[in-house]
Scaffold this motif. Structure first.
Motif, PDB file in Angstrom:
ATOM      1  N   MET A   9       0.818  -1.206   0.000  1.00 55.54           N
ATOM      2  CA  MET A   9       0.000   0.000   0.000  1.00 55.54           C
ATOM      3  C   MET A   9       0.856   1.263   0.000  1.00 55.54           C
ATOM      4  SD  MET A   9      -1.512   0.555   3.877  1.00 55.54           S
ATOM      5  CE  MET A   9      -2.103   2.206   3.440  1.00 55.54           C
ATOM      6  N   LEU A  10       0.270   2.322  -0.533  1.00 54.99           N
ATOM      7  CA  LEU A  10       0.866   3.658  -0.493  1.00 54.99           C
ATOM      8  C   LEU A  10      -0.086   4.577   0.234  1.00 54.99           C
ATOM      9  CD1 LEU A  10       2.999   5.787  -1.391  1.00 54.99           C
ATOM     10  CD2 LEU A  10       1.587   6.140  -3.438  1.00 54.99           C
ATOM     11  N   ASP A  11       0.441   5.290   1.227  1.00 53.98           N
ATOM     12  CA  ASP A  11      -0.312   6.311   1.950  1.00 53.98           C
ATOM     13  C   ASP A  11       0.168   7.669   1.445  1.00 53.98           C
ATOM     14  OD1 ASP A  11      -1.569   7.991   3.714  1.00 53.98           O
ATOM     15  OD2 ASP A  11      -0.912   6.952   5.526  1.00 53.98           O
ATOM     16  N   VAL A  12      -0.672   8.354   0.696  1.00 55.52           N
ATOM     17  CA  VAL A  12      -0.301   9.645   0.116  1.00 55.52           C
ATOM     18  C   VAL A  12      -0.583  10.739   1.150  1.00 55.52           C
ATOM     19  CG1 VAL A  12      -0.691  11.279  -1.757  1.00 55.52           C
ATOM     20  CG2 VAL A  12      -0.826   8.821  -2.200  1.00 55.52           C
ATOM     21  N   GLY A  13       0.488  11.385   1.612  1.00 54.03           N
ATOM     22  CA  GLY A  13       0.366  12.362   2.682  1.00 54.03           C
ATOM     23  C   GLY A  13       0.354  11.698   4.042  1.00 54.03           C
ATOM     24  N   GLY A  14       1.165  10.658   4.190  1.00 51.64           N
ATOM     25  CA  GLY A  14       1.151   9.843   5.404  1.00 51.64           C
ATOM     26  C   GLY A  14       1.623  10.533   6.657  1.00 51.64           C
ATOM     27  N   GLY A  15       2.384  11.631   6.519  1.00 51.54           N
ATOM     28  CA  GLY A  15       2.812  12.370   7.699  1.00 51.54           C
ATOM     29  C   GLY A  15       3.828  11.617   8.541  1.00 51.54           C
ATOM     30  N   PRO A  16       3.814  11.861   9.864  1.00 50.61           N
ATOM     31  CA  PRO A  16       4.905  11.376  10.713  1.00 50.61           C
ATOM     32  C   PRO A  16       4.861   9.902  11.063  1.00 50.61           C
ATOM     33  CG  PRO A  16       3.319  12.585  12.029  1.00 50.61           C
ATOM     34  CD  PRO A  16       2.903  12.764  10.589  1.00 50.61           C
ATOM     35  N   GLY A  17       3.786   9.174  10.755  1.00 53.33           N
ATOM     36  CA  GLY A  17       3.821   7.736  10.973  1.00 53.33           C
ATOM     37  C   GLY A  17       2.730   7.158  11.846  1.00 53.33           C
ATOM     38  N   TYR A  18       1.706   7.932  12.173  1.00 52.86           N
ATOM     39  CA  TYR A  18       0.623   7.382  12.988  1.00 52.86           C
ATOM     40  C   TYR A  18      -0.075   6.223  12.284  1.00 52.86           C
ATOM     41  CZ  TYR A  18       1.102  11.660  15.755  1.00 52.86           C
ATOM     42  OH  TYR A  18       1.583  12.676  16.535  1.00 52.86           O
ATOM     43  N   PHE A  19      -0.197   6.313  10.954  1.00 52.72           N
ATOM     44  CA  PHE A  19      -0.891   5.269  10.201  1.00 52.72           C
ATOM     45  C   PHE A  19       0.025   4.089   9.894  1.00 52.72           C
ATOM     46  CE2 PHE A  19      -3.484   8.960   9.714  1.00 52.72           C
ATOM     47  CZ  PHE A  19      -4.780   8.500   9.573  1.00 52.72           C
ATOM     48  N   HIS A  20       1.317   4.338   9.891  1.00 52.28           N
ATOM     49  CA  HIS A  20       2.298   3.294   9.577  1.00 52.28           C
ATOM     50  C   HIS A  20       2.117   2.086  10.488  1.00 52.28           C
ATOM     51  CE1 HIS A  20       6.253   1.300   9.936  1.00 52.28           C
ATOM     52  NE2 HIS A  20       6.403   1.620   8.669  1.00 52.28           N
ATOM     53  N   GLU A  21       2.103   2.326  11.783  1.00 52.88           N
ATOM     54  CA  GLU A  21       2.008   1.227  12.740  1.00 52.88           C
ATOM     55  C   GLU A  21       0.699   0.468  12.600  1.00 52.88           C
ATOM     56  OE1 GLU A  21       2.131   0.411  17.586  1.00 52.88           O
ATOM     57  OE2 GLU A  21       2.394   2.443  16.792  1.00 52.88           O
ATOM     58  N   ALA A  22      -0.399   1.187  12.444  1.00 54.23           N
ATOM     59  CA  ALA A  22      -1.710   0.544  12.378  1.00 54.23           C
ATOM     60  C   ALA A  22      -1.831  -0.354  11.147  1.00 54.23           C
ATOM     61  CB  ALA A  22      -2.811   1.607  12.378  1.00 54.23           C
ATOM     62  N   PHE A  23      -1.399   0.125   9.990  1.00 56.21           N
ATOM     63  CA  PHE A  23      -1.524  -0.670   8.767  1.00 56.21           C
ATOM     64  C   PHE A  23      -0.511  -1.815   8.728  1.00 56.21           C
ATOM     65  CE2 PHE A  23      -4.013   2.946   7.139  1.00 56.21           C
ATOM     66  CZ  PHE A  23      -5.023   2.255   6.501  1.00 56.21           C
ATOM     67  N   GLN A  24       0.686  -1.572   9.242  1.00 60.60           N
ATOM     68  CA  GLN A  24       1.676  -2.656   9.293  1.00 60.60           C
ATOM     69  C   GLN A  24       1.183  -3.781  10.193  1.00 60.60           C
ATOM     70  OE1 GLN A  24       4.362  -2.455   6.843  1.00 60.60           O
ATOM     71  NE2 GLN A  24       5.919  -2.215   8.438  1.00 60.60           N
ATOM     72  N   ARG A  25       0.595  -3.397  11.321  1.00 58.15           N
ATOM     73  CA  ARG A  25       0.090  -4.401  12.258  1.00 58.15           C
ATOM     74  C   ARG A  25      -1.008  -5.241  11.620  1.00 58.15           C
ATOM     75  NH1 ARG A  25      -1.444  -1.734  17.684  1.00 58.15           N
ATOM     76  NH2 ARG A  25       0.825  -1.464  17.707  1.00 58.15           N
ATOM     77  N   ALA A  26      -1.754  -4.641  10.672  1.00 60.51           N
ATOM     78  CA  ALA A  26      -2.817  -5.373   9.975  1.00 60.51           C
ATOM     79  C   ALA A  26      -2.279  -6.243   8.848  1.00 60.51           C
ATOM     80  CB  ALA A  26      -3.845  -4.391   9.422  1.00 60.51           C
ATOM     81  N   GLY A  27      -0.965  -6.204   8.614  1.00 58.95           N
ATOM     82  CA  GLY A  27      -0.352  -7.093   7.634  1.00 58.95           C
ATOM     83  C   GLY A  27       0.044  -6.457   6.324  1.00 58.95           C
ATOM     84  N   ALA A  28      -0.174  -5.143   6.177  1.00 57.25           N
ATOM     85  CA  ALA A  28       0.174  -4.474   4.922  1.00 57.25           C
ATOM     86  C   ALA A  28       1.659  -4.135   4.883  1.00 57.25           C
ATOM     87  CB  ALA A  28      -0.647  -3.200   4.758  1.00 57.25           C
ATOM     88  N   THR A  29       2.212  -4.130   3.671  1.00 63.07           N
ATOM     89  CA  THR A  29       3.532  -3.561   3.442  1.00 63.07           C
ATOM     90  C   THR A  29       3.318  -2.093   3.119  1.00 63.07           C
ATOM     91  OG1 THR A  29       4.395  -5.658   2.606  1.00 63.07           O
ATOM     92  CG2 THR A  29       5.628  -3.662   2.051  1.00 63.07           C
ATOM     93  N   TYR A  30       3.776  -1.223   4.015  1.00 64.89           N
ATOM     94  CA  TYR A  30       3.350   0.170   4.018  1.00 64.89           C
ATOM     95  C   TYR A  30       4.439   1.082   3.465  1.00 64.89           C
ATOM     96  CZ  TYR A  30       1.734   4.627   6.118  1.00 64.89           C
ATOM     97  OH  TYR A  30       1.328   5.923   6.338  1.00 64.89           O
ATOM     98  N   PHE A  31       4.062   1.864   2.457  1.00 64.03           N
ATOM     99  CA  PHE A  31       4.908   2.936   1.942  1.00 64.03           C
ATOM    100  C   PHE A  31       4.154   4.248   2.105  1.00 64.03           C
ATOM    101  CE2 PHE A  31       6.326  -0.845  -0.245  1.00 64.03           C
ATOM    102  CZ  PHE A  31       7.712  -0.727  -0.209  1.00 64.03           C
TER     103      PHE A  31
END
Length: 250
Positions: A59-81
């Motif tokens: 997945m790509l998070d456009v405008g992801g910012g400092p990383g609040y969403f990184h942990e949540a999506f990674q924990r759900a099994g996504a490879t996060y960019f």
């Protein structure tokens, strides 16, 4: 490729209680961003899994910012960019996280058909060409993949962000009032880093674009029974608050 799922989406529901919790957290968006964005990130994972499986998704998070969403999506099994144009935002929690790219949402530095999921939360109203960014998100999503775009609508109570509710008198006027009152510009500067994007514009773009099937258009923070507001032209601009557009690329 990740597809539609029934679990863990069954653990997420657009209830009135969920809406109340989010709006309570929203009140501290600037004073306690960790509380608000952490809650929103966890809620976003549940909402997205209504439409696609995250386990194994790139997945790509456009405008992801400092990383609040990184942990949540990674924990759900996504490879996060993540991509963001603001290095200051990216370093807001300290070190910039791996998988982060600095670039423009209006010209994504990725090849066509690169991601299973392209996601963006509360970013579209901060770019000068919002629908160009939306088209770019579709471009980099693989056929069958999901695009999830949500944004704060201009005529909602928080349309002017920290200058609200004075944005109802005009964005430039609200910005000038904030500057007089606080001695500096707001973080979200109307005409530079904040733009007026309406509910009608989002619905029109979703309806007229040709690259994807529209899966859902929903007032993101509202309970499920409140989706009817999108059918009422003037009312939807005021009460939608945040519009989510969910599309599956053809």
């Amino acid at each position: 490729m990740p597809g539609s799922v029934t679990s863990p989406a069954t653990r997420w529901a657009a209830t009135l209680g969920r809406s109340v919790r989010l709006f309570r957290d929203f009140r501290v968006e600037q004073s306690d961003p960790g509380r608000f964005y952490g809650a929103l990130a966890r809620d976003s994972v549940g909402q997205v899994t209504r439409y696609t499986r995250l386990d194994g998704a790139v997945m790509l998070d456009v405008g992801g910012g400092p990383g609040y969403f990184h942990e949540a999506f990674q924990r759900a099994g996504a490879t996060y960019f993540s991509l963001d144009a603001d290095v200051g935002e990216l370093s807001g929690l300290g070190e910039i996280l791996p998988g982060t790219v600095v670039g423009s949402g209006m010209q994504l530095p990725f090849a066509d058909d690169s991601f299973d999921l392209c996601y963006s939360s509360n970013v579209l109203e901060h770019v000068a060409e919002p629908w160009r960014m939306a088209e770019e998100m579709l471009r980099v999503t693989r056929p069958g993949g999901l695009v999830f775009i949500s944004y704060t609508v201009w005529f909602g109570p928080w349309g002017g962000h920290e200058t609200s509710p004075w944005h109802y008198l005009g964005g430039a006027r609200a910005r000038a009032r904030y500057r007089r009152r606080h001695g500096h510009d707001p973080k979200n500067k109307y005409g530079e880093s904040l733009f007026a994007v309406t509910t009608a514009e989002g619905l029109r773009w979703a309806r007229t674009q040709q690259a994807a099937e529209v899966v859902a258009t929903v007032p993101r923070y509202h309970p499920a029974w409140a989706t009817w507001v999108l059918r009422v032209p003037v009312l939807r601009e005021v009460v939608t608050w945040n519009l989510a557009l969910v599309l599956r690329k053809r």
